[in-house]
Design an enzyme around this catalytic site. Structure first.
Site, PDB file in Angstrom:
ATOM      1  N   GLY A   8       0.832  -1.195   0.000  1.00  0.00           N
ATOM      2  CA  GLY A   8       0.000   0.000   0.000  1.00  0.00           C
ATOM      3  C   GLY A   8       0.870   1.250   0.000  1.00  0.00           C
ATOM      4  O   GLY A   8       0.366   2.363   0.144  1.00  0.00           O
ATOM      5  N   LYS A  10       2.875   3.980  -1.712  1.00  0.00           N
ATOM      6  CA  LYS A  10       2.892   4.574  -3.065  1.00  0.00           C
ATOM      7  C   LYS A  10       4.316   4.686  -3.627  1.00  0.00           C
ATOM      8  O   LYS A  10       4.534   4.496  -4.817  1.00  0.00           O
ATOM      9  CB  LYS A  10       2.271   5.971  -3.041  1.00  0.00           C
ATOM     10  CG  LYS A  10       0.826   6.018  -2.577  1.00  0.00           C
ATOM     11  CD  LYS A  10      -0.111   6.168  -3.779  1.00  0.00           C
ATOM     12  CE  LYS A  10      -1.585   6.096  -3.439  1.00  0.00           C
ATOM     13  NZ  LYS A  10      -2.047   4.884  -2.736  1.00  0.00           N
ATOM     14  N   LYS A  12       6.918   2.737  -2.989  1.00  0.00           N
ATOM     15  CA  LYS A  12       7.370   1.404  -3.427  1.00  0.00           C
ATOM     16  C   LYS A  12       6.710   1.006  -4.749  1.00  0.00           C
ATOM     17  O   LYS A  12       7.367   0.490  -5.646  1.00  0.00           O
ATOM     18  CB  LYS A  12       6.934   0.347  -2.400  1.00  0.00           C
ATOM     19  CG  LYS A  12       7.764   0.252  -1.184  1.00  0.00           C
ATOM     20  CD  LYS A  12       7.276  -0.989  -0.424  1.00  0.00           C
ATOM     21  CE  LYS A  12       7.788  -1.005   0.980  1.00  0.00           C
ATOM     22  NZ  LYS A  12       7.258  -2.149   1.738  1.00  0.00           N
ATOM     23  N   ASP A  70       9.458  -5.998   1.965  1.00  0.00           N
ATOM     24  CA  ASP A  70       9.586  -5.458   3.318  1.00  0.00           C
ATOM     25  C   ASP A  70      10.969  -4.837   3.389  1.00  0.00           C
ATOM     26  O   ASP A  70      11.959  -5.465   3.004  1.00  0.00           O
ATOM     27  CB  ASP A  70       9.399  -6.530   4.388  1.00  0.00           C
ATOM     28  CG  ASP A  70       9.102  -5.870   5.727  1.00  0.00           C
ATOM     29  OD1 ASP A  70       8.033  -5.239   5.848  1.00  0.00           O
ATOM     30  OD2 ASP A  70       9.937  -5.952   6.647  1.00  0.00           O
ATOM     31  N   PHE A 152      11.266   8.844  -1.116  1.00  0.00           N
ATOM     32  CA  PHE A 152      10.246   8.818  -0.069  1.00  0.00           C
ATOM     33  C   PHE A 152      10.930   8.395   1.226  1.00  0.00           C
ATOM     34  O   PHE A 152      12.139   8.155   1.259  1.00  0.00           O
ATOM     35  CB  PHE A 152       9.083   7.877  -0.449  1.00  0.00           C
ATOM     36  CG  PHE A 152       9.450   6.412  -0.533  1.00  0.00           C
ATOM     37  CD1 PHE A 152      10.000   5.874  -1.682  1.00  0.00           C
ATOM     38  CD2 PHE A 152       9.243   5.569   0.553  1.00  0.00           C
ATOM     39  CE1 PHE A 152      10.341   4.527  -1.753  1.00  0.00           C
ATOM     40  CE2 PHE A 152       9.578   4.213   0.483  1.00  0.00           C
ATOM     41  CZ  PHE A 152      10.129   3.702  -0.664  1.00  0.00           C
ATOM     42  N   GLY A 153      10.153   8.308   2.288  1.00  0.00           N
ATOM     43  CA  GLY A 153      10.677   7.805   3.563  1.00  0.00           C
ATOM     44  C   GLY A 153      11.907   8.562   4.047  1.00  0.00           C
ATOM     45  O   GLY A 153      11.910   9.788   4.149  1.00  0.00           O
ATOM     46  N   LYS A 175      18.857   6.592  -7.814  1.00  0.00           N
ATOM     47  CA  LYS A 175      18.339   5.612  -6.838  1.00  0.00           C
ATOM     48  C   LYS A 175      17.940   4.320  -7.549  1.00  0.00           C
ATOM     49  O   LYS A 175      18.210   3.221  -7.062  1.00  0.00           O
ATOM     50  CB  LYS A 175      17.139   6.204  -6.084  1.00  0.00           C
ATOM     51  CG  LYS A 175      16.594   5.247  -5.041  1.00  0.00           C
ATOM     52  CD  LYS A 175      15.478   5.822  -4.202  1.00  0.00           C
ATOM     53  CE  LYS A 175      15.027   4.787  -3.165  1.00  0.00           C
ATOM     54  NZ  LYS A 175      13.785   5.166  -2.488  1.00  0.00           N
ATOM     55  N   HIS A 180      18.560  -0.667  -2.738  1.00  0.00           N
ATOM     56  CA  HIS A 180      18.284  -1.978  -2.137  1.00  0.00           C
ATOM     57  C   HIS A 180      17.151  -2.674  -2.896  1.00  0.00           C
ATOM     58  O   HIS A 180      17.207  -3.853  -3.187  1.00  0.00           O
ATOM     59  CB  HIS A 180      17.921  -1.780  -0.660  1.00  0.00           C
ATOM     60  CG  HIS A 180      16.889  -0.713  -0.412  1.00  0.00           C
ATOM     61  ND1 HIS A 180      16.978   0.542  -0.978  1.00  0.00           N
ATOM     62  CD2 HIS A 180      15.729  -0.711   0.296  1.00  0.00           C
ATOM     63  CE1 HIS A 180      15.924   1.256  -0.602  1.00  0.00           C
ATOM     64  NE2 HIS A 180      15.164   0.528   0.171  1.00  0.00           N
ATOM     65  N   ARG A 181      16.111  -1.903  -3.224  1.00  0.00           N
ATOM     66  CA  ARG A 181      14.940  -2.466  -3.919  1.00  0.00           C
ATOM     67  C   ARG A 181      15.319  -2.916  -5.330  1.00  0.00           C
ATOM     68  O   ARG A 181      14.934  -3.982  -5.787  1.00  0.00           O
ATOM     69  CB  ARG A 181      13.833  -1.400  -3.962  1.00  0.00           C
ATOM     70  CG  ARG A 181      12.524  -1.865  -4.511  1.00  0.00           C
ATOM     71  CD  ARG A 181      11.389  -0.945  -4.075  1.00  0.00           C
ATOM     72  NE  ARG A 181      11.242  -0.962  -2.625  1.00  0.00           N
ATOM     73  CZ  ARG A 181      11.624   0.041  -1.823  1.00  0.00           C
ATOM     74  NH1 ARG A 181      12.115   1.167  -2.322  1.00  0.00           N
ATOM     75  NH2 ARG A 181      11.498  -0.071  -0.521  1.00  0.00           N
TER      76      ARG A 181
HETATM   77  P1  ITT Z   1       3.730  -2.063   2.679  1.00  0.00           P
HETATM   78  O1  ITT Z   1       4.003  -2.961   3.853  1.00  0.00           O
HETATM   79  O2  ITT Z   1       2.274  -1.885   2.388  1.00  0.00           O
HETATM   80  O3  ITT Z   1       4.520  -2.424   1.461  1.00  0.00           O
HETATM   81  P2  ITT Z   1       5.090  -0.098   4.330  1.00  0.00           P
HETATM   82  O4  ITT Z   1       5.434   1.340   4.140  1.00  0.00           O
HETATM   83  O5  ITT Z   1       4.389  -0.475   5.615  1.00  0.00           O
HETATM   84  O6  ITT Z   1       4.232  -0.559   3.059  1.00  0.00           O
HETATM   85  P3  ITT Z   1       7.412  -1.610   5.188  1.00  0.00           P
HETATM   86  O7  ITT Z   1       6.705  -2.237   6.331  1.00  0.00           O
HETATM   87  O8  ITT Z   1       8.305  -2.463   4.352  1.00  0.00           O
HETATM   88  O9  ITT Z   1       6.373  -0.952   4.157  1.00  0.00           O
HETATM   89  O10 ITT Z   1       8.221  -0.369   5.736  1.00  0.00           O
HETATM   90  C1  ITT Z   1       9.210   0.226   4.976  1.00  0.00           C
HETATM   91  C2  ITT Z   1       9.583   1.571   5.566  1.00  0.00           C
HETATM   92  O11 ITT Z   1      11.015   1.697   5.455  1.00  0.00           O
HETATM   93  C3  ITT Z   1       8.981   2.697   4.742  1.00  0.00           C
HETATM   94  O12 ITT Z   1       7.790   3.155   5.311  1.00  0.00           O
HETATM   95  C4  ITT Z   1      10.087   3.738   4.744  1.00  0.00           C
HETATM   96  O13 ITT Z   1       9.959   4.502   5.908  1.00  0.00           O
HETATM   97  C5  ITT Z   1      11.364   2.911   4.861  1.00  0.00           C
HETATM   98  N1  ITT Z   1      11.921   2.642   3.519  1.00  0.00           N
HETATM   99  C6  ITT Z   1      11.972   1.453   2.860  1.00  0.00           C
HETATM  100  N2  ITT Z   1      12.510   1.603   1.650  1.00  0.00           N
HETATM  101  C7  ITT Z   1      12.781   2.904   1.517  1.00  0.00           C
HETATM  102  C8  ITT Z   1      13.334   3.672   0.473  1.00  0.00           C
HETATM  103  O14 ITT Z   1      13.651   3.141  -0.698  1.00  0.00           O
HETATM  104  N3  ITT Z   1      13.491   4.979   0.681  1.00  0.00           N
HETATM  105  C9  ITT Z   1      13.144   5.535   1.844  1.00  0.00           C
HETATM  106  N4  ITT Z   1      12.605   4.897   2.881  1.00  0.00           N
HETATM  107  C10 ITT Z   1      12.422   3.568   2.725  1.00  0.00           C
END
Ligand code: ITT
Length: 205
Positions: A8, A10, A12, A70, A152-153, A175, A180-181
């Site tokens: 969920g 956006k 990702k 994750d 993001f994040g 990026k 990592h992704r």
């Molecule tokens: P879903 O489980 O629905 O996929 P989520 O946001 O809850 O969404 P996660 O539990 O995997 O996903 O948490 C990942 C968190 O880690 C995310 O909310 C970001 O804060 C951080 N994160 C992961 N990948 C990132 C990225 O590429 N850039 C920045 N922050 C990232």
């Protein structure tokens, strides 16, 4: 074959589409979105929980594989936090901005101006022919300030190894070539091809 993404988030979903193209279908385009409790103690465990939950809700379909990601950021100088708790670092339901502010605050409290950090992504695949998990990592440093609006994040405070700007400042194509992704997705790609071939064989036999 449909590759359904059980997420969920956006940010990702956008990055998966940039990597794999239009073959990626968000699970919420097929069924009503729902919460999955991320109760495992590893990225791999939580990715599998998410992929299995969506796979089960969709009902087994021989033309479909479900992917889940994750991921999170770990800061060794802070004992590895937030790690698997990255999405809820500032509390359950916290926004990306609140989580980023919390990590900046933890660095500031300790007077840390720059320290190593790394992102981890586990991608789980659940399909009619089996389950798989692959990982990818991106190393760099975090700083106690947010720079730029990209990504993001935690991206505005993360400087990848070999660069001087944060992922918030760098072009998104950077990026997408080192993240990592992206690295986990490159490991997932041959598995997805294999699943696709196995399902095609199964269908024709
Ligand atoms: P879903 O489980 O629905 O996929 P989520 O946001 O809850 O969404 P996660 O539990 O995997 O996903 O948490 C990942 C968190 O880690 C995310 O909310 C970001 O804060 C951080 N994160 C992961 N990948 C990132 C990225 O590429 N850039 C920045 N922050 C990232």
């Amino acid at each position: 074959m449909q590759w359904v993404l059980a997420s969920g988030n956006k940010g990702k979903i956008r990055e998966f589409r940039e990597i794999f193209g239009d073959r990626i279908v968000g699970y919420d385009e097929l069924i009503a979105p729902f919460e999955v409790e991320e109760s495992a103690s590893t990225f791999a465990g939580n990715a599998l929980l998410k992929a299995r939950a969506v796979y089960e809700r969709l009902g087994e379909n021989p033309r479909m594989a479900v992917l889940a990601d994750d991921s999170g950021i770990s800061v060794p100088a802070l004992g590895g936090v937030p790690g698997i708790y990255s999405a809820r670092y500032a509390g359950e339901g916290a926004s990306d901005r609140e989580n980023l502010r919390k990590l900046i605050g933890e660095l500031e409290k300790r007077g840390i101006e720059r320290t190593p950090a790394y992102y981890t992504a586990a991608i789980a695949i659940v399909s009619p022919v089996g389950e798989y998990v692959v990982h990818g990592w991106m190393h760099g440093e975090v700083i106690p300030e947010a720079r730029g609006e990209g990504g993001f994040g935690y991206d505005p405070m993360f400087i990848p190894e070999g660069f001087t700007q944060t992922l918030g400042e760098l072009d998104s194509s950077v990026k997408q070539s080192i993240s990592h992704r992206y690295r986990a997705a490159e490991r997932a790609r041959p598995l997805l091809d294999l699943i696709e071939r196995s399902l095609a064989l199964h269908k024709s036999s």
